[in-house]
Motif scaffolding. Structure first.
Motif, short mmCIF file in Angstrom:
data_model
loop_
_atom_site.label_atom_id
_atom_site.label_comp_id
_atom_site.label_asym_id
_atom_site.label_seq_id
_atom_site.Cartn_x
_atom_site.Cartn_y
_atom_site.Cartn_z
N THR A 579 0.81 -1.26 -0.01
CA THR A 579 -0.03 0.07 0.08
C THR A 579 1.02 1.28 0.08
O THR A 579 0.51 2.22 -0.66
CB THR A 579 -0.99 0.02 1.21
OG1 THR A 579 -1.60 -1.32 1.34
CG2 THR A 579 -1.98 1.18 1.37
N HIS A 593 -1.25 -4.77 -10.11
CA HIS A 593 -2.16 -5.72 -9.94
C HIS A 593 -1.94 -6.86 -8.79
O HIS A 593 -1.08 -7.46 -8.66
CB HIS A 593 -2.09 -6.61 -11.38
CG HIS A 593 -2.20 -5.77 -12.37
ND1 HIS A 593 -3.36 -5.35 -13.04
CD2 HIS A 593 -1.14 -4.81 -12.99
CE1 HIS A 593 -2.92 -4.49 -14.03
NE2 HIS A 593 -1.74 -4.18 -14.25
N THR A 606 -7.00 -5.07 2.50
CA THR A 606 -7.82 -4.83 0.85
C THR A 606 -8.52 -3.60 0.93
O THR A 606 -8.49 -2.85 -0.28
CB THR A 606 -8.46 -6.25 0.50
OG1 THR A 606 -9.57 -6.24 1.64
CG2 THR A 606 -7.63 -7.31 0.51
N ARG A 607 -9.29 -3.05 1.84
CA ARG A 607 -10.00 -2.03 1.73
C ARG A 607 -8.94 -0.65 1.35
O ARG A 607 -9.38 0.17 0.60
CB ARG A 607 -10.74 -1.52 3.30
CG ARG A 607 -11.62 -0.54 3.05
CD ARG A 607 -12.33 -0.55 4.22
NE ARG A 607 -11.65 -0.21 5.34
CZ ARG A 607 -12.14 -0.16 6.79
NH1 ARG A 607 -13.38 -0.33 6.95
NH2 ARG A 607 -11.37 0.03 7.83
N LYS A 610 -7.73 -0.93 -2.27
CA LYS A 610 -8.91 -0.55 -3.13
C LYS A 610 -9.14 1.03 -3.46
O LYS A 610 -9.63 1.42 -4.43
CB LYS A 610 -10.00 -1.51 -2.79
CG LYS A 610 -10.40 -2.75 -2.98
CD LYS A 610 -11.66 -3.39 -2.77
CE LYS A 610 -11.53 -4.91 -2.59
NZ LYS A 610 -12.83 -5.50 -2.12
N LYS A 611 -8.53 1.57 -2.55
CA LYS A 611 -8.74 3.16 -2.55
C LYS A 611 -7.72 3.88 -3.44
O LYS A 611 -7.97 4.98 -4.03
CB LYS A 611 -8.62 3.75 -1.18
CG LYS A 611 -9.55 3.48 -0.08
CD LYS A 611 -9.11 4.10 1.27
CE LYS A 611 -10.30 3.88 2.33
NZ LYS A 611 -9.92 4.45 3.47
N LYS A 613 -5.72 4.40 -6.86
CA LYS A 613 -6.54 4.44 -8.50
C LYS A 613 -5.28 3.50 -9.12
O LYS A 613 -5.61 2.87 -10.22
CB LYS A 613 -6.47 5.73 -8.76
CG LYS A 613 -7.53 6.70 -8.33
CD LYS A 613 -7.44 7.93 -8.87
CE LYS A 613 -8.79 8.83 -8.32
NZ LYS A 613 -8.78 10.33 -8.85
N THR A 616 -5.15 -2.43 -8.81
CA THR A 616 -6.43 -3.40 -9.11
C THR A 616 -6.45 -4.48 -8.39
O THR A 616 -5.37 -5.19 -8.39
CB THR A 616 -6.55 -3.69 -10.56
OG1 THR A 616 -6.39 -2.60 -11.54
CG2 THR A 616 -7.59 -4.38 -10.95
N TYR A 617 -7.28 -4.64 -7.56
CA TYR A 617 -7.39 -5.91 -6.48
C TYR A 617 -8.36 -7.01 -7.20
O TYR A 617 -9.49 -6.76 -7.60
CB TYR A 617 -7.89 -5.42 -5.21
CG TYR A 617 -7.95 -6.74 -4.29
CD1 TYR A 617 -7.06 -7.49 -3.86
CD2 TYR A 617 -9.24 -7.23 -3.94
CE1 TYR A 617 -6.95 -8.70 -3.11
CE2 TYR A 617 -9.47 -8.33 -2.93
CZ TYR A 617 -8.32 -8.93 -2.54
OH TYR A 617 -8.64 -9.86 -1.72
N TYR A 618 -7.92 -8.26 -7.29
CA TYR A 618 -8.40 -9.38 -8.14
C TYR A 618 -9.18 -10.35 -7.12
O TYR A 618 -9.95 -11.16 -7.45
CB TYR A 618 -7.79 -9.93 -8.91
CG TYR A 618 -7.19 -9.03 -10.09
CD1 TYR A 618 -7.84 -8.94 -11.46
CD2 TYR A 618 -6.06 -8.41 -10.01
CE1 TYR A 618 -7.47 -7.93 -12.45
CE2 TYR A 618 -5.51 -7.53 -11.15
CZ TYR A 618 -6.22 -7.36 -12.14
OH TYR A 618 -5.75 -6.28 -13.17
#
Length: 734
Positions: A579, A593, A606-607, A610-611, A613, A616-618
């Motif tokens: 992060t 990715h 993960t939160r 995801k913030k 830009k 990309t979280y799969y």
């Protein structure tokens, strides 16, 4: 010492002595009374005292019998079983009676037992009906015959129905001598093993009605307590061989016309409550105390005012009370006064739950097994993949016979379907989920002792570690023991933890060899514990390489970099660093990715990811080969601790250059600016960002890096190389 005539001796009493000193005087006085009673009824008896490495006090005491008819000898076995055998060998009686020199005979034991043996037309072994325990604890043990409806053969897998106080024909002892418990470390309970071996050959064990033995429970120095504390077990017995054991249990079931007990524990308290009214009262009060302490205190006060009159003291017969009082003359500690009788626990052999489980496990185990693997589970993970590598190599290169994997946790194992055909898989943790930790340890140890595989290989099984620590001294006599270690774990405060520190130092002496997937952790542990490096091996695990897995290189003209991060979203893998790195690169032409999910920790990362830009979280993935690696330019690895992670080998096999934290054994694979980019210190976000900026400025180096890394993996992590390492792994190949 003088000895009596050896003509027509009916009974030989073998007394074993060691360091009892004057304590043996109580024993001898009780013996003389029993001998006198037998003589008055026409029996001829001899007494043989076998002093095994006696101390001066014991020698001094028995010297008083120099001019008597007692035969006393000194031996140097240091072993109770061998001492009994010796006494039996030099005896002249038709029957042999054993007595330890700190215990006491009941008056009528010799004569009644002789008559019982004489009246039997079978080869049997007999025991007293009752044992009275005294000194450090008081208890009554009501012993059972093998013909008793409350005797269950399967209980012997966990409990000993009788101790060494027994009588038998001399020729029976010749056929079934006691095994040594000191010459083979880890094994003990020579009487338990003797009982199992004789029962295996169809010899019944009986109790002689209205006979008693008084057993001293020493406050200190007890051989039995030493045996328990040192976690000794009985050696593999013919009784517990699968086909033999199951057949005998079926015979017992048929002869006693009863069903084999279910897996659930049948509490022996039921029988106690039926037969002993005072025991019922005591147990009821204890239960009441646990449920309602206030009501218990009220009832206790009431019981003092209203005393229950019991004409049958604790359910014990009058003859037993009489003998109990009589032996008081020989040892003043022994007396059935009101206080002792009132609180006296009645001991009986508990029902064991292990027998039924044992038979089920043996059936699943099968035949021709050379290697047993103990794992917590088989699911997605690095240690699970290494387990599969060992089994596949054994199968592919014919390094052993059949392998069996035993999963010891009550957790699903989806990767079990990846085992080679013919490999056994036993879900021990699920099958035995209702057993206690101690029961599981006993059961798994007995299974391994009886099946005797060439190798027992523990890969991260907590239960496996516990039995290696507790029973490794015994197991190492039967199988070669192996471990796999990977790296240290750390708490958030920085404390080292994990099996390497919790269990490994305590079982190191029992294992044949230990495998690591990196040299760095070997060096770390040797620095801490000074382990013998001869036992420690590095196994660089194989990776499947084909021309199709080595992907085509990206063009250096690409304007952006796509970075792959794939792993567990757990604290060890430091997704917080990811992060931070992604956040610091928000203005750079970099796309992150991210694949993975949380397996061990609560997901709090993960939160935040995801913030961003540029992230990309799969979600979860099934191995790196399941991902579209051709879309990515780099693989980023941010772990705080590790061994030599397999995911890096997979990334290299897919042609992905690697940026990785310099932890554990990662530096043995990622050589700076040659096979990858190594980040140190591992948690410095700026160092990661600067590395990415350098790559952005000159991406031509990526092909050079990935080529070098691929060639290193191809030469060092091949299946042939791995098989060579297993052949050198001390004693591993069967």
């Amino acid at each position: 010492m003088a000895s009596m005539s050896k003509n027509e001796i009916n009974v030989s009493v073998v007394v074993t002595a060691h360091h009892e000193g004057r304590l043996a005087h109580h024993t001898m006085r009780s013996l003389f009374i029993s001998v006198k009673d037998a003589k008055e009824k026409g029996l001829s008896t001899e007494i043989i005292v076998v002093m095994d490495r006696p101390d001066e006090n014991t020698l001094d005491y028995f010297s008083k019998y120099d001019d008597s008819e007692i035969t006393a000898v000194s031996v140097d076995f240091g072993d109770l079983g061998l001492s009994r055998n010796y006494g039996g060998n030099i005896s002249s009686g038709k029957y042999i009676f054993f007595l330890d020199s700190d215990n006491l005979f009941g008056k009528e034991w010799l004569y009644k037992t002789f008559r019982y043996l004489e009246d039997s037309d079978k080869e049997i072994i007999v025991h007293p009906e009752y044992q009275i325990l005294f000194e450090s604890k008081d208890a009554v043990w009501h012993q059972l015959s093998t013909l008793d409806p409350n005797f269950f053969l399967e209980d012997l897998i966990e409990f000993n129905y009788w101790d060494a106080v027994c009588a038998l024909k001399k020729e029976t002892l010749s056929k079934y001598p006691y095994e040594s418990t000191t010459q083979t470390p880890g094994f003990g309970y020579e009487d338990w093993y003797f009982n199992c071996q004789t029962i295996a050959d169809g010899i019944e064990h009986h109790v002689v009605p209205e006979t008693v033995h008084f057993r001293r429970e020493k406050k200190s120095g007890s051989l039995l307590e030493f045996t328990k504390q040192s976690h000794r077990v009985i050696r593999p017995s013919k009784l517990f061989e699968y086909t033999h054991f199951s057949g005998l249990i079926q015979q017992e079931r048929n002869s006693k016309n009863r069903e084999i007990p279910s897996k659930s524990l049948r509490l022996t308290k039921t029988e106690i409550l039926k037969n002993y009214s005072r025991e019922y009262a005591v147990l009821s009060m204890r239960l009441l105390d646990s449920l309602s302490p206030k009501l218990y205190r009220f009832m206790a006060r009431t019981r003092k005012r209203i005393k229950t009159k019991l004409s049958f003291k604790h359910g014990l017969p009058d003859w037993l009370i009489t003998e109990w009082k009589a032996v008081h003359a020989f040892d003043p500690q022994i007396f059935p006064d009101e206080k002792i009788i009132g609180d006296l626990p009645v001991f009986s052999i508990p029902r064991s739950r292990l027998g039924r489980y044992y038979l089920e496990l043996c059936k699943l185990y099968g035949e021709g097994v050379s290697h047993v693997f103990l794992v917590p589970w088989l699911k997605r993970g690095g240690s699970d993949l290494e387990t599969l590598n060992y089994i596949e190599a054994l199968d592919k290169y014919k390094l052993g016979n059949r392998a069996v994997v035993i999963s010891t946790d009550d957790i699903d194992s989806p990767w079990a379907e990846r085992l080679p055909a013919g490999t056994g898989f036993i879900e021990f943790g699920k099958i035995c989920s209702d057993l206690s930790p101690d029961e599981k340890e006993k059961l798994l140890t007995r299974l391994l002792l009886q099946t005797a595989p060439h190798a027992v290989h523990n890969i991260n099984s907590n239960l496996g570690y516990r039995i290696f620590v507790k029973y490794g001294k015994a197991l190492q006599n039967i199988s070669n023991l192996y471990l796999n270690l990977f790296c240290a774990d750390f708490t958030e405060e920085g404390k080292m933890l994990g099996y390497s520190f919790q269990y490994f130092p305590d079982c190191f002496d029992y294992v044949t060899a230990v495998a690591f997937d990196n040299q760095a952790f070997i060096d770390n542990l040797c620095e801490i514990y000074a382990f013998d490096r001869k036992k420690l091996y590095v196994h660089y695990h194989p990776i499947k390489l084909t021309q199709t897995t080595y992907r085509k290189k990206k063009s250096p003209d690409k304007t952006t970099l796509d970075i792959l991060w794939a792993g567990r979203i757990d604290r060890q893998k430091r997704p917080d660093l990811l992060t931070g790195i992604a956040g610091a690169c928000k203005d750079l032409p970099l796309n992150f990715h991210v694949y993975g999910d949380s397996l061990l920790d609560v997901d709090v990362y993960t939160r935040e990811l995801k913030k961003l830009k540029n992230v990309t979280y799969y979600g979860a993935f099934n191995g790196l080969h399941s991902l579209p690696a051709e879309l990515y330019d780099l693989y980023l690895y941010t772990s705080q601790w590790d061994g030599l992670p397999n995911v890096l080998l997979e990334a290299i096999s897919l042609g992905l250059p690697i940026i990785a934290s310099n932890v554990g054994g990662v530096g043995e694979l990622i050589i700076p600016d040659k096979t990858g980019y190594l980040i140190e210190p591992y948690d410095d976000v700026d160092v990661y960002v600067n590395c990415l900026k350098n790559i952005l400025s000159d991406r031509t180096q990526l092909n050079y890096i990935s080529n070098n890394a691929y060639e290193l993996v191809k030469s060092r992590h091949s299946w042939d190389k791995f098989a060579e390492e297993l052949r050198r792994f001390s004693g591993y190949v069967s």
